[in-house]
Design a protein around this motif. Structure first.
Motif, PDB file in Angstrom:
ATOM      1  N   GLY A  69      62.480 -39.661  -6.165  1.00  0.00           N
ATOM      2  CA  GLY A  69      63.045 -38.458  -6.797  1.00  0.00           C
ATOM      3  C   GLY A  69      64.549 -38.624  -6.836  1.00  0.00           C
ATOM      4  N   GLU A  70      65.269 -37.805  -6.094  1.00  0.00           N
ATOM      5  CA  GLU A  70      66.713 -38.034  -6.008  1.00  0.00           C
ATOM      6  C   GLU A  70      66.944 -39.366  -5.303  1.00  0.00           C
ATOM      7  OE1 GLU A  70      69.631 -34.596  -6.093  1.00  0.00           O
ATOM      8  OE2 GLU A  70      68.406 -34.251  -4.311  1.00  0.00           O
ATOM      9  N   GLY A  71      68.015 -40.060  -5.697  1.00  0.00           N
ATOM     10  CA  GLY A  71      68.311 -41.366  -5.098  1.00  0.00           C
ATOM     11  C   GLY A  71      68.423 -41.268  -3.583  1.00  0.00           C
ATOM     12  N   LEU A  72      68.131 -42.378  -2.908  1.00  0.00           N
ATOM     13  CA  LEU A  72      68.135 -42.347  -1.440  1.00  0.00           C
ATOM     14  C   LEU A  72      69.534 -42.125  -0.850  1.00  0.00           C
ATOM     15  CD1 LEU A  72      65.567 -45.127  -0.438  1.00  0.00           C
ATOM     16  CD2 LEU A  72      65.214 -42.679  -0.730  1.00  0.00           C
ATOM     17  N   HIS A  73      70.585 -42.319  -1.677  1.00  0.00           N
ATOM     18  CA  HIS A  73      71.926 -42.042  -1.147  1.00  0.00           C
ATOM     19  C   HIS A  73      72.115 -40.546  -0.899  1.00  0.00           C
ATOM     20  CE1 HIS A  73      72.488 -41.295  -5.423  1.00  0.00           C
ATOM     21  NE2 HIS A  73      73.521 -40.548  -5.106  1.00  0.00           N
TER      22      HIS A  73
ATOM     23  N   ARG B 246      71.439 -38.048   1.093  1.00  0.00           N
ATOM     24  CA  ARG B 246      70.842 -37.774   2.415  1.00  0.00           C
ATOM     25  C   ARG B 246      70.736 -36.271   2.633  1.00  0.00           C
ATOM     26  NH1 ARG B 246      70.670 -43.402   2.500  1.00  0.00           N
ATOM     27  NH2 ARG B 246      72.286 -44.326   3.796  1.00  0.00           N
ATOM     28  N   GLY B 247      71.514 -35.507   1.894  1.00  0.00           N
ATOM     29  CA  GLY B 247      71.472 -34.059   2.058  1.00  0.00           C
ATOM     30  C   GLY B 247      72.621 -33.521   2.897  1.00  0.00           C
ATOM     31  N   TYR B 248      73.516 -34.391   3.381  1.00  0.00           N
ATOM     32  CA  TYR B 248      74.610 -33.858   4.207  1.00  0.00           C
ATOM     33  C   TYR B 248      75.913 -33.691   3.447  1.00  0.00           C
ATOM     34  CZ  TYR B 248      76.180 -38.785   4.826  1.00  0.00           C
ATOM     35  OH  TYR B 248      76.596 -40.063   4.632  1.00  0.00           O
ATOM     36  N   ARG B 249      76.029 -34.316   2.268  1.00  0.00           N
ATOM     37  CA  ARG B 249      77.335 -34.274   1.605  1.00  0.00           C
ATOM     38  C   ARG B 249      77.310 -33.383   0.380  1.00  0.00           C
ATOM     39  NH1 ARG B 249      80.132 -39.773   0.099  1.00  0.00           N
ATOM     40  NH2 ARG B 249      79.157 -39.435  -1.911  1.00  0.00           N
ATOM     41  N   ARG B 250      77.598 -32.117   0.599  1.00  0.00           N
ATOM     42  CA  ARG B 250      77.642 -31.233  -0.561  1.00  0.00           C
ATOM     43  C   ARG B 250      79.067 -31.150  -1.087  1.00  0.00           C
ATOM     44  NH1 ARG B 250      72.817 -29.387   1.179  1.00  0.00           N
ATOM     45  NH2 ARG B 250      73.566 -28.607   3.149  1.00  0.00           N
ATOM     46  N   ASN B 251      80.030 -31.245  -0.190  1.00  0.00           N
ATOM     47  CA  ASN B 251      81.430 -31.179  -0.617  1.00  0.00           C
ATOM     48  C   ASN B 251      82.000 -32.577  -0.595  1.00  0.00           C
ATOM     49  OD1 ASN B 251      81.261 -28.349  -0.399  1.00  0.00           O
ATOM     50  ND2 ASN B 251      81.404 -28.632   1.814  1.00  0.00           N
ATOM     51  N   SER B 252      82.923 -32.816  -1.511  1.00  0.00           N
ATOM     52  CA  SER B 252      83.452 -34.154  -1.496  1.00  0.00           C
ATOM     53  C   SER B 252      84.917 -34.185  -1.904  1.00  0.00           C
ATOM     54  CB  SER B 252      82.627 -35.003  -2.450  1.00  0.00           C
ATOM     55  OG  SER B 252      83.010 -36.310  -2.285  1.00  0.00           O
ATOM     56  N   ILE B 253      85.645 -35.127  -1.320  1.00  0.00           N
ATOM     57  CA  ILE B 253      87.017 -35.357  -1.747  1.00  0.00           C
ATOM     58  C   ILE B 253      86.975 -36.378  -2.872  1.00  0.00           C
ATOM     59  CG2 ILE B 253      88.119 -34.869   0.460  1.00  0.00           C
ATOM     60  CD1 ILE B 253      88.089 -38.270   0.181  1.00  0.00           C
ATOM     61  N   GLU B 254      88.113 -36.809  -3.311  1.00  0.00           N
ATOM     62  CA  GLU B 254      88.164 -37.829  -4.355  1.00  0.00           C
ATOM     63  C   GLU B 254      87.643 -39.163  -3.816  1.00  0.00           C
ATOM     64  OE1 GLU B 254      91.725 -38.828  -6.875  1.00  0.00           O
ATOM     65  OE2 GLU B 254      92.157 -36.767  -6.258  1.00  0.00           O
TER      66      GLU B 254
ATOM     67  N   GLY C 298      66.566 -40.272   5.834  1.00  0.00           N
ATOM     68  CA  GLY C 298      65.820 -39.371   4.954  1.00  0.00           C
ATOM     69  C   GLY C 298      64.994 -38.341   5.693  1.00  0.00           C
ATOM     70  N   LEU C 299      65.261 -38.225   6.996  1.00  0.00           N
ATOM     71  CA  LEU C 299      64.421 -37.343   7.819  1.00  0.00           C
ATOM     72  C   LEU C 299      64.442 -35.892   7.344  1.00  0.00           C
ATOM     73  CD1 LEU C 299      62.611 -37.127  10.277  1.00  0.00           C
ATOM     74  CD2 LEU C 299      64.636 -37.004  11.728  1.00  0.00           C
ATOM     75  N   ASN C 300      65.598 -35.448   6.836  1.00  0.00           N
ATOM     76  CA  ASN C 300      65.721 -34.021   6.498  1.00  0.00           C
ATOM     77  C   ASN C 300      65.733 -33.741   5.004  1.00  0.00           C
ATOM     78  OD1 ASN C 300      65.801 -33.159   9.181  1.00  0.00           O
ATOM     79  ND2 ASN C 300      67.892 -33.941   9.313  1.00  0.00           N
ATOM     80  N   ARG C 301      65.151 -34.621   4.207  1.00  0.00           N
ATOM     81  CA  ARG C 301      65.087 -34.334   2.766  1.00  0.00           C
ATOM     82  C   ARG C 301      63.658 -34.554   2.287  1.00  0.00           C
ATOM     83  NH1 ARG C 301      67.039 -38.746  -1.436  1.00  0.00           N
ATOM     84  NH2 ARG C 301      65.015 -38.138  -2.253  1.00  0.00           N
ATOM     85  N   SER C 302      63.422 -34.172   1.043  1.00  0.00           N
ATOM     86  CA  SER C 302      62.072 -34.362   0.510  1.00  0.00           C
ATOM     87  C   SER C 302      62.092 -35.472  -0.549  1.00  0.00           C
ATOM     88  CB  SER C 302      61.560 -33.061  -0.091  1.00  0.00           C
ATOM     89  OG  SER C 302      62.459 -32.642  -1.088  1.00  0.00           O
ATOM     90  N   PHE C 303      60.923 -35.927  -0.933  1.00  0.00           N
ATOM     91  CA  PHE C 303      60.795 -37.054  -1.864  1.00  0.00           C
ATOM     92  C   PHE C 303      59.748 -36.723  -2.931  1.00  0.00           C
ATOM     93  CE2 PHE C 303      62.077 -38.544   2.290  1.00  0.00           C
ATOM     94  CZ  PHE C 303      63.211 -39.280   1.982  1.00  0.00           C
ATOM     95  N   ALA C 304      59.926 -37.307  -4.111  1.00  0.00           N
ATOM     96  CA  ALA C 304      59.010 -37.023  -5.225  1.00  0.00           C
ATOM     97  C   ALA C 304      57.557 -37.295  -4.834  1.00  0.00           C
ATOM     98  CB  ALA C 304      59.389 -37.871  -6.439  1.00  0.00           C
ATOM     99  N   ALA C 305      57.325 -38.365  -4.081  1.00  0.00           N
ATOM    100  CA  ALA C 305      55.944 -38.774  -3.786  1.00  0.00           C
ATOM    101  C   ALA C 305      55.220 -37.831  -2.833  1.00  0.00           C
ATOM    102  CB  ALA C 305      55.922 -40.199  -3.239  1.00  0.00           C
ATOM    103  N   GLU C 306      55.952 -36.844  -2.289  1.00  0.00           N
ATOM    104  CA  GLU C 306      55.251 -35.851  -1.458  1.00  0.00           C
ATOM    105  C   GLU C 306      54.305 -35.005  -2.293  1.00  0.00           C
ATOM    106  OE1 GLU C 306      57.518 -34.050   1.867  1.00  0.00           O
ATOM    107  OE2 GLU C 306      59.140 -35.336   1.162  1.00  0.00           O
ATOM    108  N   ASN C 307      54.534 -34.995  -3.633  1.00  0.00           N
ATOM    109  CA  ASN C 307      53.623 -34.260  -4.525  1.00  0.00           C
ATOM    110  C   ASN C 307      52.549 -35.165  -5.130  1.00  0.00           C
ATOM    111  OD1 ASN C 307      55.078 -31.850  -4.225  1.00  0.00           O
ATOM    112  ND2 ASN C 307      56.615 -32.590  -5.675  1.00  0.00           N
ATOM    113  N   PHE C 308      52.568 -36.456  -4.779  1.00  0.00           N
ATOM    114  CA  PHE C 308      51.570 -37.371  -5.331  1.00  0.00           C
ATOM    115  C   PHE C 308      50.217 -37.114  -4.656  1.00  0.00           C
ATOM    116  CE2 PHE C 308      54.580 -41.107  -6.703  1.00  0.00           C
ATOM    117  CZ  PHE C 308      55.342 -40.209  -7.425  1.00  0.00           C
ATOM    118  N   HIS C 309      49.173 -37.706  -5.242  1.00  0.00           N
ATOM    119  CA  HIS C 309      47.831 -37.503  -4.676  1.00  0.00           C
ATOM    120  C   HIS C 309      47.584 -38.526  -3.577  1.00  0.00           C
ATOM    121  CE1 HIS C 309      47.546 -34.993  -8.168  1.00  0.00           C
ATOM    122  NE2 HIS C 309      47.889 -36.023  -8.923  1.00  0.00           N
ATOM    123  N   LEU C 310      48.393 -38.423  -2.520  1.00  0.00           N
ATOM    124  CA  LEU C 310      48.280 -39.335  -1.382  1.00  0.00           C
ATOM    125  C   LEU C 310      47.899 -38.511  -0.174  1.00  0.00           C
ATOM    126  CD1 LEU C 310      51.646 -41.249  -1.908  1.00  0.00           C
ATOM    127  CD2 LEU C 310      49.371 -42.279  -2.086  1.00  0.00           C
ATOM    128  N   ASP C 311      47.380 -39.173   0.837  1.00  0.00           N
ATOM    129  CA  ASP C 311      47.044 -38.491   2.085  1.00  0.00           C
ATOM    130  C   ASP C 311      48.334 -37.865   2.662  1.00  0.00           C
ATOM    131  OD1 ASP C 311      46.204 -37.802   4.556  1.00  0.00           O
ATOM    132  OD2 ASP C 311      45.080 -39.667   4.911  1.00  0.00           O
TER     133      ASP C 311
END
Ligand code: SAM
Length: 371
Positions: free
Chosen positions: A157-161, A163-171, A218-231
């Protein structure tokens, strides 16, 4: 559990790091190629790789590779893939990709042919004439390089970079995957201090702390494949495994920046990343860098300068780095820069260099470890 072939695209220059990360997860059937690493594993690796890989950009399921010199070749190659194994009757399957140095160079045409081939295959399997595409999203990706077609489903889904911690950013923040790669090359030692004296939004420090504490990125984010038909248990198990792997070793990770706003951002981002208790940061000019620890590692991404005036300022910083760093005998230094004059300005030839790309900017990673 069924076997899958997974392809992990990555920045040029970090392929061997991604391969090492995959092997560290216990997968040995690993093939390193230019810009991607391929491995074979059971389906639980989709969850483990997404959660654990620090240096890869994505995790893709590789469904087929074949030569195509015509649209007919492309259509037949795609139609032959057992799509029903992944895509359900109601699922969405948008297609995107790229083509380079190939007879089939029109990306929109290739996209349309691939979509049609998947539709034709699924029509025969599901005995329907129309797909609503209201279910889970299966992003189909293709690449065509020198007439060789690769077909994938993206599991991240979203790229693995992200991580979910960087919402604000400098230049000019560094991509998290590149920062992690730099820390991996420099190696993180729990018994050595780790510092970025020009920390910006704190990406290098945070990636170092995550590595030091063995926190899966990636412990605290979600991934596209969580909606796949997998166990579903593959995600629960992988998260439990990652939570149990975190250590609480005392580690010393600190940073400075001349800009107070950057310092505040570093502390805020560190908190969001769950390493707020590990990282300290304060305002300090590089000129005053004089750590009290006898041994340590510096990994840093100084300003490069884009306009002439800025280039001059960046060159001054390279000189300052040389004069303050080289006095510190127990410290090792790792600096990323695109400057061809870096070593002469710094005042010492690097012990080792490695080409890395910071976005589109071709850089060298200058490594000083023989001290
Ligand atoms: C390219 S940015 C670093 C970006 C960082 N790696 C990140 O991912 O956010 C360079 C940083 O160096 C800082 N800087 C510039 N001159 C400095 C100096 N003399 N002393 C300390 N920091 C300085 C800037 O304020 C800026 O935050």
């Amino acid at each position: 559990m069924d076997k899958v072939t997974l392809a992990c695209p990555c920045l040029f220059g970090v392929e061997s790091l991604v391969a090492d990360e995959i092997k560290a997860l216990g997968y040995n059937d690993v093939e390193t190629q230019n810009g991607r690493v391929i491995f074979h594993a059971d389906e639980s690796a989709i969850a483990r790789a997404n959660i654990w890989l620090r240096c890869a950009e994505r995790v893709l399921i590789m469904l087929g590779e074949f030569e195509a010199h015509s649209f007919e070749d492309l259509f037949q190659g795609v139609k032959a893939i057992p799509w029903e194994k992944w895509i359900g009757r109601d699922d969405a399957f948008p297609v995107k990709g790229w083509s380079l140095n190939s007879k089939l160079h029109s990306v929109p045409d290739c996209q349309a042919i691939i979509k049609k081939a998947i539709v034709e295959h699924l029509k025969e399997k599901y005995h329907v004439t129309w797909f609503k595409e209201t279910g889970a999203k299966f992003q189909i990706q293709f690449s065509i390089l020198k007439d060789k077609v690769s077909i994938y489903i993206d599991t991240s889904g979203e790229g693995l970079h992200k991580r979910g911690y960087r919402r604000n950013s400098i230049e000019a923040p560094l991509k998290e995957t590149l920062a992690a790669s730099m820390v991996k090359i420099a190696r993180f030692y729990a018994d050595r201090a780790f510092c970025d004296p020009m920390c910006g939004s704190g990406t290098i420090l945070i990636e170092a702390a995550l590595i030091g504490r063995n926190i899966a990125p990636g412990l605290n984010r979600s991934f596209a494949a969580e909606n796949f038909h997998l166990d579903k248990s593959i995600w629960k198990d992988a998260r439990e495994e990652a939570s149990a792997a975190i250590n609480s070793e005392p580690i010393e990770v600190f940073g400075y920046d001349i800009d107070q706003k950057a310092v505040e951002l570093t502390l805020e981002n560190a908190k969001k990343a769950g390493v707020g208790d590990v990282i300290t940061a304060s305002r300090q000019d590089l000129r005053d860098f004089a750590p009290t620890q006898e041994h340590g590692t510096v990994v840093t991404n100084p300003p490069y300068g884009e306009r002439l005036l800025d280039i001059k300022a960046a060159e001054e910083i390279y000189k300052t780095m040389g004069s303050v760093f080289l006095k510190l005998k127990g410290w090792r230094f790792y600096i990323i820069s695109p400057s061809e004059n870096f070593e002469s300005l710094f005042g010492k030839r690097a012990d080792k260099k490695r080409k890395l790309y910071n976005g589109m900017i071709k850089c060298e990673f200058f490594q000083y470890f023989r001290r």
